[in-house]
Design an enzyme around this catalytic site. Structure first.
Site: not given
Ligand code: NBP
Length: 472
Positions: A128, A182, A185-186, A189
């Site tokens: 988080s 987690k 936590h959400n 939130e």
């Molecule tokens: P996203 O949740 O938007 O995922 C994008 C990533 O997943 C890219 O690297 C994409 O690759 C990859 N991907 C996908 Br979509 N399908 C795929 C597949 N079949 N095989 C391999 N790679 C694949 O990214 P994020 O916002 O950085 O979040 C990542 C994780 O962390 C999620 O579970 C999210 O819920 C969690 N999270 C996010 C936050 C936040 O603030 N954003 C906070 C806390 C936790 P590509 O570039 O090739 O499309």
């Protein structure tokens, strides 16, 4: 080239920032992204850093020191399974896979068994703190075998946020426990955010300008309500829209989005028969907000009072402060109650003091009063509900008059305060020695012969009344 200490798959916003965080602590990091141009651009944008960009999963795996430590940071759900499936043929037994995304804890339990059976080690870790937390220090909630946690501990502790000198990471428990915590936590939130929005709505009806609101929230941030969400809210009110010069908050459309974690929390609460009414109200408020067209249409059809609040602004700030703080205590009490219930159900033996302690830094719900929550559970690990800890019991008592007044005032002015009301409803129901469920039992016995217990007989003894026939 030397082998990397750590590998990360998924270079979207969270992955990139986590990699930079890990690298900044002295570790060499290998990176891989499905769309390989993203990897190239990322590595090129950070010259001089100990980063190894891999074009194929094979090269990525080969670049890692043994036992390999691979964090997956991709979209939750199918993509996590897809990445794991392609990794399996390339790994050696004992290698460690960490899923750092927002995976549903039941998926984590399935993957834990799946990978364990194949001889790999798996950690499901909730992370988080959003983008900034990932870069500078998130709160990390890892679940899985204690022996695997011990291998990951040095890296996790070095990248995690620090609160009162302690790293905001601890071994939460086995299997899906980390992702479960987690998820809660959400949920908390969601509750926190909605409560702040309801406070804003009341102030808006009382004619506060965005500048005044920025000041109120800055003052609150400097006081006992200090939290990350209060801090960013103060900043939001101060921000102007470059296009119109208006406060940015006034040009943002009032429809909220959501992903899955709030809904998952509610479903789990229902399954465990735990009341999380503040969090429910928050999720439902987002749903209602998304029905913008229906709301606009109904606003001219359904009547209500003029949404206007009058009176002394300083006095209102104090009252709303108290209502917000009291409701916030309830939101945390409900979330922690659900963790307690689930911990018992699953035999996870979760330590609420440790969980509250790691939420004090890095994560979105970090707040000064998490120190008091930590103290409450450290003092009494068997605490049955946060509201009953002496510190919180006294606060709820101190705040309750203003809490009631704010809800009455908003209700009379037709301003929706579903999360404030749900919180007070929980408080009043929880402390009620009598609830009208006697009548409910009579109704159930009337139409369905469900039987009831009597006030003057031992518990467990069931009775039935021959009710009059009302049909015809
Ligand atoms: P996203 O949740 O938007 O995922 C994008 C990533 O997943 C890219 O690297 C994409 O690759 C990859 N991907 C996908 Br979509 N399908 C795929 C597949 N079949 N095989 C391999 N790679 C694949 O990214 P994020 O916002 O950085 O979040 C990542 C994780 O962390 C999620 O579970 C999210 O819920 C969690 N999270 C996010 C936050 C936040 O603030 N954003 C906070 C806390 C936790 P590509 O570039 O090739 O499309």
């Amino acid at each position: 080239m030397s082998k990397s200490d750590f590998g990360l798959i998924g270079l979207a916003v969270m992955g990139q920032n986590l990699v930079l965080n890990v690298e900044s602590r002295g570790f060499q990091v290998s990176v891989y992204n499905r769309t390989t141009s993203v990897t190239d651009e990322f590595v090129a944008a950070h010259p001089g850093k100990k980063l190894v960009g891999a074009q194929s999963l094979e090269d990525f795996v080969q670049s890692l020191a043994s036992p390999r430590k691979i964090m997956i940071m991709v979209k939750a759900g199918g993509p996590v399974d897809a990445v794991i499936e392609s990794l399996i043929p390339l790994l050696d037994k004992g290698d460690i896979i960490i899923d750092g995304g927002n995976s549903l804890y039941t998926d984590t339990e399935r993957r834990d068994k799946w990978l364990g059976d194949l001889g790999f080690r798996f950690i499901g870790a909730g992370v988080s703190g959003g983008e900034e937390g990932a870069r500078k220090g998130p709160a990390i909630m890892p679940g899985g075998p204690a022996s695997t946690w011990e291998v990951m501990q040095p890296i996790f502790e070095s990248i995690a946020a620090k609160a009162e000198g302690e790293p905001c990471v601890t071994h939460i428990g086995p299997g899906g426990a980390g992702h479960y915590v987690k998820m809660i936590h959400n949920g908390i939130e969601y509750g926190d955010m909605q409560l702040i929005c309801e406070a804003y709505n009341i102030f808006k009806a009382a004619g506060f300008t965005a500048d005044e609101l920025g000041q109120v929230f800055s003052d609150w941030y400097a006081g006992d309500l200090e939290s990350y969400l209060i801090q960013i809210t103060a900043e939001i009110f101060k921000q102007k829209d470059p296009e119109t010069g208006k406060p940015i908050v006034d040009v943002i459309l009032d429809t909220a989005g959501q992903k899955g974690t709030g809904k998952w929390t509610i479903m789990n609460a229902v399954e465990n028969a735990v009341v999380i009414s503040t969090i429910n109200a928050a999720v439902e408020a987002r749903i209602l907000s998304s029905m913008k067209d229906k709301r606009v249409a109904a606003s001219t059809e359904l009547q209500g009072p003029k949404s206007e609040i009058t009176g002394d602004k300083a006095a209102l700030v104090k009252k709303v402060h108290d209502a917000l703080f009291a409701s916030k205590i309830i939101s945390y009490a409900q979330g922690l109650d659900l963790i307690t219930a689930m911990s018992k159900e699953k035999g996870w033996n979760l330590d609420l003091g440790k969980i509250a302690a790691i939420w004090r830094g890095g994560c979105i719900i970090r707040a000064r009063f998490l120190n008091d929550i930590t103290d409450a559970y450290r003092t009494d690990p068997g605490l049955s509900n946060l509201m009953l800890a002496p510190f919180f019991k006294n606060l709820l008592n101190e705040f309750q008059q203003n809490w009631r007044e704010v809800i009455s005032m908003a209700t009379l002015a037709g301003i929706p305060v579903p999360a404030f009301s749900a919180s007070l409803g929980y408080y009043d129901s929880y402390r009620a020695a009598f609830l009208p469920a006697n009548l409910l039992q009579a109704q159930r016995d009337f139409f369905g012969a469900h039987t009831y217990e009597r006030t003057d007989k031992p518990r467990g003894e069931m009775f039935h009344t021959n009710w009059p026939d009302v049909i015809g």
